[in-house]
Write a protein that holds these residues in place. Structure first.
Motif, short mmCIF file in Angstrom:
data_model
loop_
_atom_site.label_atom_id
_atom_site.label_comp_id
_atom_site.label_asym_id
_atom_site.label_seq_id
_atom_site.Cartn_x
_atom_site.Cartn_y
_atom_site.Cartn_z
N SER B 327 0.81 -1.23 0.00
CA SER B 327 0.00 0.00 0.00
C SER B 327 0.83 1.27 0.00
CB SER B 327 -0.92 0.01 1.22
OG SER B 327 -1.74 -1.14 1.18
N TRP B 365 -8.32 -5.53 1.41
CA TRP B 365 -7.86 -6.15 2.67
C TRP B 365 -9.01 -6.31 3.64
CZ3 TRP B 365 -8.25 -3.70 7.38
CH2 TRP B 365 -8.45 -2.31 7.38
N ARG B 366 -10.03 -5.37 3.50
CA ARG B 366 -11.19 -5.48 4.40
C ARG B 366 -12.27 -6.21 3.62
NH1 ARG B 366 -13.93 -0.03 6.71
NH2 ARG B 366 -13.41 -0.42 8.88
N HIS B 370 -15.41 -1.17 2.10
CA HIS B 370 -15.40 0.16 2.69
C HIS B 370 -16.62 0.98 2.29
CE1 HIS B 370 -11.08 -0.86 2.97
NE2 HIS B 370 -11.10 -0.07 4.04
N GLN B 381 -7.67 4.94 4.82
CA GLN B 381 -8.10 3.62 5.28
C GLN B 381 -7.48 2.51 4.45
OE1 GLN B 381 -12.28 3.24 6.13
NE2 GLN B 381 -12.54 5.45 6.01
N SER B 382 -6.70 2.93 3.47
CA SER B 382 -6.00 2.00 2.60
C SER B 382 -6.93 1.03 1.90
CB SER B 382 -4.93 1.22 3.41
OG SER B 382 -3.91 0.77 2.56
N VAL B 511 -3.62 9.36 7.79
CA VAL B 511 -3.30 7.94 8.04
C VAL B 511 -2.83 7.81 9.48
CG1 VAL B 511 -1.66 6.10 7.53
CG2 VAL B 511 -2.79 7.30 5.66
N ARG B 516 -9.53 7.20 12.16
CA ARG B 516 -9.78 6.04 11.30
C ARG B 516 -8.58 5.71 10.40
NH1 ARG B 516 -15.46 6.99 8.67
NH2 ARG B 516 -15.18 4.85 7.96
N THR B 518 -5.01 4.18 9.33
CA THR B 518 -4.52 2.82 9.63
C THR B 518 -3.39 2.84 10.65
OG1 THR B 518 -3.06 2.99 7.70
CG2 THR B 518 -5.12 1.76 7.42
N THR B 535 1.07 3.08 5.72
CA THR B 535 1.40 1.70 6.03
C THR B 535 1.39 0.86 4.75
OG1 THR B 535 -0.92 1.25 6.36
CG2 THR B 535 0.38 1.77 8.33
N SER B 592 1.15 -1.60 9.95
CA SER B 592 0.87 -0.67 11.04
C SER B 592 1.37 -1.20 12.37
CB SER B 592 -0.63 -0.40 11.10
OG SER B 592 -1.31 -1.60 11.42
#
Lengths: 379, 646
Positions: B327, B365-366, B370, B381-382, B511, B516, B518, B535, B592
């Motif tokens: 990222s 990744w989530r 999002h 939030q990457s 960030v 919020r 990461t 991160t 992170s």
């Protein structure tokens, strides 16, 4: 035979003999020896006690012996010739058994006060024996094959023992010296021609057979011959000495680098600088002028000896004088050729200059015989 | 009697003839000898005299003193140390067995050493010194000196040898020296004769190797007269060589030590670039090794241990290893999109947790997504889906161009070993290197720093430095050479749109400093000084469909080698950037959690030029930080005193 057999008008007696000593030769010998002292001082790096002083003592002893020998009538030597020869031969044989090894070869007998090299003595023994033989032998028998046997034995027996030591230099000098004596005595030239052509033919056959099916020697023997003839082909071992010697000699130039200034000698690049290779130091430090001067001194000695012999009607005396002269000539000619790269390296000292007791004493005694021949020359 | 007389008269005539004949031959021989003398001594004298001089004069090289390597404060990182050794000269020793036995009674000597000394001494000319022991203590030297009368031929000698006072802390950047090997000689065209001196030492790695020509200096020479055995008789002439140049690096030894200590226990690397001059203040890889071992000659066992360690202590990871940047690459994609007007910053993209491109599903990744997300939030939030979407619009060639502009995919001219160029892939690159056409999936992968994209920690630091300043920062390692300042690496402006840059920096700020973000937990506040960062977590393996179906495997449950790399880049202070930092923790897990704290601590250490006060940290972590500070203080306790560079 006695003194009266000779057709003489006048032979000096008593102290008058001293007047008839060949003084120019004495002077020349002293000059050459003096040159030698100078070089030994230089080679020793300025330490006279190392080589120069012992050499001077021996020279003094040798000169005294020369004068004493000069006083003794020359026919005494003729009568004692074979006694002397056999004593010398006995010593040469003895050195095989009780000799001290030096430089890989058995050459010395330690007498306590000096080390005797019987092979040096032998050179004079052969000359004297052959002179006596041919003095006795009627001229018409000289070239008869039967009468060649004894002189050849006289030469070859000691030569064989000397080769065993092994001392190639002395062997060559014995053969050449003896051969010269036979030549002077009048042995027919055809014999010499035959021997030379036979020897030449043998050498040719050996070399020509190399690499063929009928090769006479083994390969390693040929390689030894190569190195013997051209030491530069083995620059680290046999060639090292001769390479360094020619460098020293050549770098001398016209007038040399100056007394005690020769770098080749000072820095130990020269091998055997006080014995067989002393001429290179001389040539390096005194240049062409110095080296050529020595050559002229030697040549003059030979000249005076030959001149004396030619005017001597006593056959033994003349033969001894010529024989000593040839031996002396062979010494310096072989030595100089060797250090100048004209001949393979064989151990032959530079007469009266190289450090060495036996050679100097024997040479001076030999000149004692020459002087005796001159003093007792029928006049 | 008459006959005899006639006979003898005839004989005498013949003898005279023959004597004259042989006399002439002798005269001829004398003439030949005289001619030969003249030929050698007069005609060829010059040649022979030259040979005699060559015989006599020996040129010996005097090895130059190697230049010293300093840090920016004048602390020596590589210096020359006097090194005592005990040597034996056979010619002075007499009976070497007796002398060695006596020496062995004074100090413990390995019998093998004695045997080796004996053999060496006997094999060489008697006047050459043979080293019995090297790097001998002062105590042993004193023993030898006190007992000198009983130890003929044994002397203590002093020489110079290379020493690295900071040891492992600067091992990768400074490198080390070692004796010239045949391999070295084979590599060098027209080698300096000084290299042929036995056991002469040259740089093998790092600055020592790359600046070898500067540090080495030039050899002096000594003309000596030698004898036939090579023994020196006297010195004729002597010309001292020039010592090597002293090189001052941009490295700050205190920061360097801190970084090395902070990464202790990890397989990690970090780079700190000072934005005032582009100088690298710290560049460290962990674990490290002691370069002094290599100077002395490392044992096979130690060498094998270093080589077999899976954490690769010998690798200079900060420059030689290139990782998928993950990222941390997203800034590149963003700027490429913004610069080319392919995306409106306020425009939102819907993230359901995955994007399907050309029949392949790419995951965020989530996994639950999002939702609707704009540029600012996507970086904070990457979110991966945002980049999947944007990158398809921009195209890989523009992304690659931006990556190169920011210092990725190019080899930076840093005098260290094996500097990696990384990869900023584009269509042309794939055709050239793989012989395949670029596919849209490759773009999607590249947009989040996966796939073919590779960057070294140094390149990531340079990227961050360029983002922070908008200038073409070129990292510098050499500050001065012999006191002469070297050009700085500030570079020209990159010509990027300042508004767009500001947007990206603001997102990086959030960030760290937005709830919020990461890396919110890794924030600090030193009287308003804060940092901005990003991160990164890069996969080293493919997550298979089956694995995903079985639920995402936690990193901690995987073998170390298969865990994700943790990455972190940041700059600080946000308002007036001074430092750019990049950290990569190999197989460290999340960026992170594994990399960001290291970046934060390094940044603070650089900003405060030492240990920061605890109150700059969020209150929750202060206890933990206090312990960590205590630990690192102990690790770096042995002080190094600064020295003014020459």
């Amino acid at each position: 035979m006695s003194y009266l057999e000779y057709n003489t008008r006048y032979v000096p007696t008593g102290l008058r003999k001293l007047l008839h000593v060949h003084w120019p030769i004495v002077l020349l010998l002293t000059a050459v020896a003096g040159y030698g002292f100078l070089m030994l001082y230089s080679v020793s790096g300025g330490r006279p006690g190392l080589w120069m002083e012992p050499q001077m003592e021996r020279f003094a002893l040798g000169m005294t012996m020369m004068i004493v020998f000069a006083m003794i009538p020359v026919w005494f030597y003729r009568n004692m010739a074979f006694v002397a020869y056999f004593i010398a031969l006995a010593l040469v044989v003895a050195v095989e058994f009780v000799g001290v090894t030096g430089g890989g070869a058995q050459r010395w007998i330690d007498l306590g006060f000096m080390r005797l090299q019987p092979s040096e003595l032998m050179k004079i023994g052969v000359v004297v024996a052959l002179a006596a033989y041919y003095d006795w032998l009627p001229q018409h028998k000289v070239s008869h094959p039967l009468w060649l046997v004894l002189p050849l034995l006289i030469i070859f027996v000691p030569t064989a023992f000397v080769v065993l030591q092994p001392d190639l230099g002395t062997a060559i000098l014995l053969l050449a010296g003896g051969g010269a004596m036979m030549f002077f005595a009048g042995v027919h030239w055809a014999y010499f021609a035959t021997v030379f052509s036979a020897a030449g033919g043998l050498v040719w056959a050996v070399m020509a057979s190399r690499g063929t099916d009928w090769q006479i020697l083994e390969n390693y023997q040929y390689r030894r011959i190569d190195i013997f003839l051209d030491p530069a082909s083995d620059p680290l071992d046999a060639g090292y000495n001769i390479t360094q010697a020619t460098i020293a000699l050549g770098s001398g130039g016209w007038t040399g680098r100056g007394f005690m200034q020769g770098t080749q000698t000072r820095l130990d690049f020269l091998p055997e600088a006080h014995t067989d290779f002393i001429f290179t130091t001389l040539a390096e430090e005194f240049g062409f002028v110095g080296a050529f001067t020595l050559l002229i001194l030697y040549a003059l000695i030979i000249f005076f000896c030959v001149a004396s012999a030619l005017t001597n009607t006593n056959r033994f005396a003349a033969l001894v004088t010529l024989g000593v002269a040839v031996t002396f000539f062979l010494y310096f000619a072989v030595n100089m050729s060797m250090v100048m790269g004209l001949a393979p390296v064989v151990g032959v000292p530079l007469p009266l200059v190289s450090y060495g007791g036996s050679a100097m004493l024997v040479l001076l005694i030999a000149f004692g015989l020459v002087q005796s021949a001159h003093v007792h020359k029928p006049r | 009697m008459k006959r005899a007389n006639r006979d003898s008269a005839e004989a005498n005539r013949m003898m005279s003839r023959r004597a004259m004949l042989l006399g002439s031959v002798q005269l001829g021989m004398v003439g030949l000898l005289g001619w030969r003398m003249h030929d050698m001594q007069v005609d060829q004298a010059d040649d022979f005299r030259l040979l005699a001089e060559e015989n006599r004069i020996n040129l010996r090289l005097l090895p130059p003193t190697r230049g010293i390597v300093y840090d920016i404060n004048g602390v020596a990182l590589a210096e020359n140390e006097q090194n005592y050794r005990i040597v034996l000269r056979r010619e002075d020793a007499g009976d070497i067995d007796v002398v060695l036995a006596r020496l062995a009674r004074l100090m413990p000597i390995d019998p093998a050493v004695i045997e080796r000394t004996r053999e060496e001494a006997l094999a060489r000319p008697s006047f050459t010194p043979v080293t019995i022991m090297d790097r001998v203590s002062w105590e042993d030297i004193s023993k030898v000196n006190v007992n000198a009368p009983a130890l003929p031929g044994i002397t203590a000698e002093v020489g110079l040898s290379r020493k690295y006072p900071l040891g492992s802390d600067t091992a990768h950047v400074v490198g080390y020296v070692g004796p010239v090997s045949d391999y070295d000689l084979g590599r060098i065209e027209d080698p300096d004769p000084v290299l042929l001196i036995p056991r002469f030492q040259i740089g093998k790695t790092g600055v020592e190797a790359k600046l070898e020509d500067l540090l080495r200096g030039s050899a002096g020479n000594q003309q000596v007269e030698v004898n036939n055995l090579g023994r020196v008789m006297r010195e004729l002439d002597r010309q001292e060589g020039d010592a090597g140049a002293d090189v001052q690096l941009t490295i700050d030894h205190k920061l360097q030590r801190y970084v090395e200590a902070r990464m202790d226990g990890e397989s990690a690397s970090a780079v700190v670039i000072d934005l005032e001059d582009g100088g690298i203040r710290a560049i460290a890889s962990a674990p490290s090794f002691d370069p002094n071992q290599f100077v002395r000659g490392i044992s096979t066992a130690n060498w094998r241990a270093l080589n077999d360690d899976i954490y690769r202590p010998l690798a200079s990871k900060a420059v030689q290893d290139a990782y998928p940047p993950g990222s941390t690459f997203k800034m590149v994609t963003l700027l490429a999109a913004l610069e080319n007007g392919d995306v409106d910053p306020e425009e939102t993209v819907y993230c359901p947790g995955h994007t399907d491109v050309a029949g392949t599903r790419f995951h965020c990744w989530r996994s639950w997504g999002h939702g609707n997300i704009n540029l600012h939030e996507s970086l904070k939030q990457s979110c991966d889906c945002y980049y999947y979407d944007v990158s398809q619009r921009v195209g890989i060639d523009k992304i690659a161009e931006m990556a190169r502009k920011l210092g990725l995919g190019t080899r930076h001219p840093v005098p260290m070993s094996a500097v990696s160029a990384g990869i900023a892939p584009d269509k042309e690159w794939k055709r050239q290197s793989r012989g395949e056409d670029w596919r849209i999936g490759d773009t999607v992968n590249a947009s989040i720093g996966q796939g073919y994209v590779l960057a070294s920690p140094l390149q990531l630091a340079v990227m961050t430095a360029r983002l922070a300043t908008g200038r073409e920062i070129i990292p510098q390692l050499v500050h001065t050479i012999n006191g002469v300042p070297q050009p700085t690496g500030l570079g020209e402006s990159l010509g990027l749109n300042e508004n767009m840059l500001r947007r990206v920096r603001q997102s990086m700020y959030d960030v760290v400093n937005h709830q919020r973000g990461t890396a919110y937990g890794k924030r600090f506040n030193a009287d308003g000084v804060r940092m901005a960062g990003k991160t990164g977590t890069s996969q080293v393996r493919r997550i298979t469909v089956e694995e995903r179906a079985a639920g995402v495997t936690r990193n901690e449950d995987l073998p170390w080698r298969r865990r994700d790399h943790a990455l972190w880049v940041n700059f600080a202070p946000f308002d007036n950037p001074r430092y750019a930092v990049a950290v990569v923790v190999e197989h460290g897990g999340g960026g992170s959690t594994a990399a960001a704290p290291i970046g934060r601590d390094i940044t603070l250490q650089a900003l405060f030029d030492g240990e920061p006060p605890l109150d700059v940290y969020p209150s929750g972590v202060r206890g933990e930080i206090a312990e960590q500070q205590e630990r690192i203080r102990n690790m770096t306790a042995d002080g190094v005193s600064p020295r003014e560079p020459a």
